[in-house]
Design an enzyme around this catalytic site. Structure first.
Site, PDB file in Angstrom:
ATOM      1  N   ASP A 127     -18.485  -8.123 -27.328  1.00  0.00           N
ATOM      2  CA  ASP A 127     -19.533  -8.761 -28.127  1.00  0.00           C
ATOM      3  C   ASP A 127     -19.530  -8.272 -29.576  1.00  0.00           C
ATOM      4  O   ASP A 127     -20.494  -8.500 -30.300  1.00  0.00           O
ATOM      5  CB  ASP A 127     -20.909  -8.532 -27.478  1.00  0.00           C
ATOM      6  N   HIS A 147       6.384  -8.483 -43.999  1.00  0.00           N
ATOM      7  CA  HIS A 147       4.956  -8.380 -43.683  1.00  0.00           C
ATOM      8  C   HIS A 147       4.707  -7.251 -42.679  1.00  0.00           C
ATOM      9  O   HIS A 147       4.019  -7.430 -41.680  1.00  0.00           O
ATOM     10  CB  HIS A 147       4.408  -9.718 -43.169  1.00  0.00           C
ATOM     11  N   ASP A 174       1.735  -3.038 -50.807  1.00  0.00           N
ATOM     12  CA  ASP A 174       1.324  -4.406 -51.152  1.00  0.00           C
ATOM     13  C   ASP A 174      -0.116  -4.529 -50.682  1.00  0.00           C
ATOM     14  O   ASP A 174      -0.382  -4.626 -49.480  1.00  0.00           O
ATOM     15  CB  ASP A 174       2.244  -5.410 -50.441  1.00  0.00           C
ATOM     16  N   ASP A 217      -3.600  -9.568 -55.448  1.00  0.00           N
ATOM     17  CA  ASP A 217      -2.414  -9.413 -54.606  1.00  0.00           C
ATOM     18  C   ASP A 217      -1.355  -8.700 -55.447  1.00  0.00           C
ATOM     19  O   ASP A 217      -0.700  -9.316 -56.273  1.00  0.00           O
ATOM     20  CB  ASP A 217      -1.931 -10.792 -54.152  1.00  0.00           C
ATOM     21  N   HIS A 270      12.696 -13.652 -49.942  1.00  0.00           N
ATOM     22  CA  HIS A 270      11.583 -14.601 -50.162  1.00  0.00           C
ATOM     23  C   HIS A 270      11.598 -15.152 -51.580  1.00  0.00           C
ATOM     24  O   HIS A 270      12.370 -14.703 -52.426  1.00  0.00           O
ATOM     25  CB  HIS A 270      10.234 -13.927 -49.875  1.00  0.00           C
ATOM     26  N   HIS A 320       3.385 -17.162 -55.332  1.00  0.00           N
ATOM     27  CA  HIS A 320       2.513 -18.184 -54.733  1.00  0.00           C
ATOM     28  C   HIS A 320       1.245 -18.305 -55.551  1.00  0.00           C
ATOM     29  O   HIS A 320       0.952 -17.455 -56.399  1.00  0.00           O
ATOM     30  CB  HIS A 320       2.188 -17.810 -53.282  1.00  0.00           C
ATOM     31  N   HIS A 323      -2.845 -16.492 -50.272  1.00  0.00           N
ATOM     32  CA  HIS A 323      -1.899 -17.597 -50.451  1.00  0.00           C
ATOM     33  C   HIS A 323      -2.775 -18.806 -50.705  1.00  0.00           C
ATOM     34  O   HIS A 323      -3.190 -19.495 -49.778  1.00  0.00           O
ATOM     35  CB  HIS A 323      -1.010 -17.777 -49.215  1.00  0.00           C
ATOM     36  N   GLU A 344       6.440 -11.937 -57.754  1.00  0.00           N
ATOM     37  CA  GLU A 344       6.751 -10.802 -56.876  1.00  0.00           C
ATOM     38  C   GLU A 344       8.187 -10.793 -56.395  1.00  0.00           C
ATOM     39  O   GLU A 344       8.444 -10.864 -55.196  1.00  0.00           O
ATOM     40  CB  GLU A 344       5.789 -10.786 -55.688  1.00  0.00           C
ATOM     41  N   TYR A 376      15.727  -6.071 -50.895  1.00  0.00           N
ATOM     42  CA  TYR A 376      15.559  -5.375 -49.630  1.00  0.00           C
ATOM     43  C   TYR A 376      16.936  -5.015 -49.086  1.00  0.00           C
ATOM     44  O   TYR A 376      17.656  -5.882 -48.591  1.00  0.00           O
ATOM     45  CB  TYR A 376      14.796  -6.271 -48.644  1.00  0.00           C
ATOM     46  N   ARG A 403       9.615  -4.141 -54.220  1.00  0.00           N
ATOM     47  CA  ARG A 403       8.950  -5.381 -54.626  1.00  0.00           C
ATOM     48  C   ARG A 403       7.967  -4.990 -55.727  1.00  0.00           C
ATOM     49  O   ARG A 403       7.301  -3.951 -55.614  1.00  0.00           O
ATOM     50  CB  ARG A 403       8.227  -6.039 -53.451  1.00  0.00           C
ATOM     51  N   GLU A 443       4.931  -6.794 -57.794  1.00  0.00           N
ATOM     52  CA  GLU A 443       4.134  -8.026 -57.780  1.00  0.00           C
ATOM     53  C   GLU A 443       2.978  -7.934 -58.763  1.00  0.00           C
ATOM     54  O   GLU A 443       2.170  -7.010 -58.699  1.00  0.00           O
ATOM     55  CB  GLU A 443       3.575  -8.262 -56.376  1.00  0.00           C
TER      56      GLU A 443
HETATM   57 MN   LIG Z   1       1.836 -11.971 -52.747  1.00  0.00          MN
END
Ligand SMILES: [Mn+2]
Length: 444
Positions: free
Chosen positions: A35, A239, A256, A267, A347, A351, A358, A381, A385, A402, A404
């Site tokens: 709950d 991710h 990130d 972001d 990637h 975005h 996003h 970004e 890798y 990365r 960003e």
């Molecule tokens: Mn991003």
């Protein structure tokens, strides 16, 4: 953000709707376990049009209704529940706070919705909503269908309102930009705190805790998305969410993370060495990604195309860098054409950003990728890798970077909302060294 701005958005939607009625349900509370619920977060479209953050709320827009063009259904006052759960705006309070024409208790929705639906042959409603709500809308549509032979009224068409609202959300107002900028500033402080306080021997979750603490203590209501703090072999998982591992000595740490402030999401990604100094190989990869980041940001101007021009320019710099380092061999153009760099680049360049991390809004228009316009906010970004496969020279294994930033497109030069968050390798090393010497002083 003032209620006037939300009212103005509703006015624009009402104007664009024509011969239609629209139903926007708020987000339902969601159960985490037994709950106990997840922290409640209002639906972004609903919030965009109302600024109202209570659960069990529904907005109805009906431009053809004789007197009530905008109606809000909300939880009424209930002293006993409010004693447990906290204050509610109540029906009259919600009307005053939002400026809708009328507000009603949510339990009257079933009996009153027909009065609105019957005003129009077209209904704007998204079946991406929660299924209980979808079932209710379906039952209305079914009812109108069966009685249509003898009685006119009720929608014949159901249309997703995304084109109506998401196009608006794509272009940010001054107030939205101000909130985004504040969210980014909080996020910057959190990233710098992580750089200052991180030490060899820490776990990924310890770094995540520093970031979350710093965002929370500066007033952010939430993290915009589950933060990523990756090290070692986890660096190449785009991710990566687990955050359970001990940060290996000598590893880079990729953070990130973004604050959510008043529903607007930052972001930001920064990558730094847990030892406080980049190894030559880490630094080499870092400089390539930073060059791609800077070049792509510089291109965030009206008329440039995000998904082709800007993405491709960024990818080209990354691939050139991989060729220079010998991690790729052969021809630049061939790698670009055959996308054989994907193993390292993974990637695209970024975005939309806004009420959702996003953010909504189409990247395409009239069958092609659309150009940037002033008021759009994007992330830039680029990343590289490098995994630990046998064909990778040992000294380059498990190096991923990365970088960003969040960028507002203006009529002129790009307005980098995250301009103050350090990203030069030398600046990062200096901040990390300062953090360490400050800690030593504290101990001494
Ligand atoms: Mn991003």
């Amino acid at each position: 953000m003032t209620s006037h701005e939300h009212a103005e958005r509703r006015r624009r939607v009402l104007e664009a709707m024509g011969d239609a009625v629209a139903v926007f349900p708020g987000a339902p509370p969601r159960i985490r376990s037994n709950d106990s619920e997840y922290e409640y977060r209002q639906d972004s479209d609903f919030y965009y049009l109302t600024g109202f953050d209570e659960p069990e709320s529904v907005l109805v827009l009906a431009p053809r209704h004789p007197s009530v063009r905008s109606a809000l259904f909300v939880r009424p006052h209930d002293p006993e529940r409010e004693q447990w759960e906290g204050r509610r705006a109540g029906v009259e309070g919600a009307r005053l706070a939002t400026g809708v024409d009328a507000a009603y208790p949510i339990f009257e929705l079933q009996e009153r919705l027909g009065e609105f639906l019957e005003t129009a042959p077209r209904l704007y409603y998204s079946f991406a909503n929660e299924y209980h709500f979808n079932e209710m809308i379906e039952s209305f549509v079914r009812r109108y269908r069966t009685r249509r032979a003898r009685q006119e009224g009720g929608p014949l068409e159901v249309v997703d309102p995304c084109l109506l609202v998401h196009e608006m959300r794509l272009i940010k107002s001054a107030a939205e930009v101000a909130t985004l900028r504040a969210a980014v500033a909080i996020t910057g402080a959190a990233h710098v705190a992580a750089m200052r306080h991180a030490r060899p021997g820490m776990h990924e979750y310890e770094v995540a805790a520093i970031v979350a603490y710093e965002c929370a203590r500066r007033g952010a209501q939430a993290q915009a998305y589950p933060s990523i703090v990756a090290s070692g072999a986890n660096l190449t998982t785009i991710h990566y969410r687990a955050k359970r591992d001990l940060i290996p000595d000598g590893s880079l740490v990729l953070v990130d993370a973004g604050a959510e402030l008043d529903y607007y999401c930052a972001d930001i990604t920064r990558t730094w060495p847990i030892r406080g100094r980049f190894s030559p190989e880490q630094r080499a990869i870092y400089e390539i990604v930073l060059a791609a980041n800077r070049a792509a940001i510089e291109m965030c101007r009206p008329g440039r195309v995000f998904n082709t021009e800007i993405n491709d320019a960024s990818i080209r710099i990354l691939v050139e860098g991989l060729l220079d380092l010998g991690l790729l061999t052969g021809s630049l153009d061939e790698h670009i054409e055959k996308e054989t760099h994907k193993r390292f680049t993974q990637h695209r360049v970024g975005h939309w950003l806004g009420l959702d991390t996003h953010d909504v809004g189409s990247y395409r228009r009239n069958g092609t990728w659309r150009p940037l316009e002033p008021g759009m906010v994007v992330t830039i970004e680029p990343g590289l890798y490098v995994g630990d496969q046998p064909d990778i020279p040992e000294r380059f294994r498990n190096i991923a970077v990365r970088i960003e930033d969040d960028v507002l497109v203006t009529a002129g030069a790009p307005d980098v909302l995250s301009v103050d968050i350090p990203k030069d390798a030398a600046d990062i090393e200096r901040i990390m060294a300062e953090g360490r010497s400050a800690a030593r002083e504290l101990i001494a």
